[in-house]
Design a protein around this motif. Structure first.
Motif, mmCIF file in Angstrom:
data_model
loop_
_atom_site.group_PDB
_atom_site.id
_atom_site.type_symbol
_atom_site.label_atom_id
_atom_site.label_comp_id
_atom_site.label_asym_id
_atom_site.label_seq_id
_atom_site.Cartn_x
_atom_site.Cartn_y
_atom_site.Cartn_z
ATOM 1 N N VAL A 28 0.846 -1.190 0.000
ATOM 2 C CA VAL A 28 0.000 0.000 0.000
ATOM 3 C C VAL A 28 0.882 1.241 0.000
ATOM 4 O O VAL A 28 1.856 1.319 0.733
ATOM 5 N N GLU A 29 0.518 2.202 -0.841
ATOM 6 C CA GLU A 29 1.287 3.446 -0.916
ATOM 7 C C GLU A 29 0.422 4.609 -0.454
ATOM 8 O O GLU A 29 -0.789 4.622 -0.678
ATOM 9 N N GLY A 30 1.039 5.581 0.162
ATOM 10 C CA GLY A 30 0.307 6.757 0.621
ATOM 11 C C GLY A 30 -0.653 6.418 1.746
ATOM 12 O O GLY A 30 -0.432 5.482 2.506
ATOM 13 N N HIS A 31 -1.726 7.171 1.826
ATOM 14 C CA HIS A 31 -2.677 6.978 2.911
ATOM 15 C C HIS A 31 -3.873 6.126 2.509
ATOM 16 O O HIS A 31 -4.804 5.962 3.290
ATOM 17 N N GLY A 32 -3.858 5.614 1.284
ATOM 18 C CA GLY A 32 -4.949 4.759 0.851
ATOM 19 C C GLY A 32 -4.859 3.375 1.461
ATOM 20 O O GLY A 32 -3.804 2.958 1.931
ATOM 21 N N CYS A 33 -5.959 2.698 1.472
ATOM 22 C CA CYS A 33 -6.003 1.333 1.999
ATOM 23 C C CYS A 33 -6.590 0.410 0.939
ATOM 24 O O CYS A 33 -7.518 -0.364 1.195
ATOM 25 N N SER A 34 -6.049 0.542 -0.272
ATOM 26 C CA SER A 34 -6.534 -0.300 -1.355
ATOM 27 C C SER A 34 -5.376 -0.660 -2.289
ATOM 28 O O SER A 34 -4.373 0.039 -2.357
ATOM 29 N N LEU A 35 -5.571 -1.776 -2.957
ATOM 30 C CA LEU A 35 -4.590 -2.266 -3.926
ATOM 31 C C LEU A 35 -5.323 -2.731 -5.167
ATOM 32 O O LEU A 35 -6.483 -3.152 -5.090
ATOM 33 N N CYS A 36 -4.635 -2.701 -6.279
ATOM 34 C CA CYS A 36 -5.196 -3.180 -7.536
ATOM 35 C C CYS A 36 -4.221 -4.181 -8.141
ATOM 36 O O CYS A 36 -3.017 -3.911 -8.220
ATOM 37 N N PHE A 37 -4.757 -5.326 -8.538
ATOM 38 C CA PHE A 37 -3.950 -6.368 -9.163
ATOM 39 C C PHE A 37 -4.592 -6.808 -10.470
ATOM 40 O O PHE A 37 -5.815 -6.781 -10.610
ATOM 41 N N ASP A 38 -3.750 -7.252 -11.390
ATOM 42 C CA ASP A 38 -4.201 -7.972 -12.574
ATOM 43 C C ASP A 38 -3.750 -9.407 -12.395
ATOM 44 O O ASP A 38 -2.608 -9.655 -11.977
ATOM 45 N N LEU A 39 -4.637 -10.352 -12.679
ATOM 46 C CA LEU A 39 -4.271 -11.767 -12.650
ATOM 47 C C LEU A 39 -3.831 -12.108 -14.068
ATOM 48 O O LEU A 39 -4.647 -12.129 -14.989
#
Length: 163
Positions: free
Chosen positions: A144-155
């Protein structure tokens, strides 16, 4: 007095910090150990033990539950991390604890998108809009980067050379 070695991992701080805590450490003693190795704790940080779904809660004098040698202690601003996974034309979202590993996200995606075991073995998670493919044992809060609490992935397919 018996001591245990623990491994502390902190959101947005690479690497692992090794520390010692007494065998029957309280929450207050664990917090003091974390701060003693240079990790700032405040009202917005949460402590997770291994891959626990919920942060460590309790009074300073309460014992740390399931304290054991070699456990990982995750310090994160996020209580949950929302992972979005894209596979072909489909997408799915699920929330994970900060200490959950990339392998847990992949397992969830494989189940959600109903991949065959063969297809699952041939695919890896790649961070969206990058070429970064984090190791399966990487805790999510490390990504996680910055103050966000989300991630995005491609399978995506893992390229293999067949000979």
């Amino acid at each position: 007095m018996t001591k245990h070695i623990i491994f502390i991992q902190v959101q947005e701080r690479p690497g692992i910090i090794e520390a010692e805590v007494i065998e029957a450490a309280t929450i207050g003693e664990l917090r003091a150990t974390i701060e003693a190795v240079g990790v700032a704790l405040d009202a917005e940080t949460h402590i997770f033990i291994d891959e626990a779904e919920e942060p460590l809660l309790g009074e300073h004098h309460h014992a740390v539950p399931e304290l054991k040698r070699g456990m990982r202690v995750h310090v994160s601003r996020c209580k949950r991390i929302k992972a979005t996974v894209h596979y072909l034309e489909r997408s799915g979202e699920h929330e994970f604890a900060p200490g959950a590993r990339v392998r847990a996200v992949k397992a969830w995606a494989v189940h959600t998108f109903k991949l065959t075991p063969k297809d699952a073995a041939e695919h890896v998670l790649q961070i969206c809009q990058s070429r970064k493919r984090p190791a399966a044992d990487t805790p999510l809060h490390e990504l996680v980067e910055g103050h966000g609490c989300s991630l995005c992935f491609d399978l995506v397919p893992e390229k293999r050379v067949e000979g």
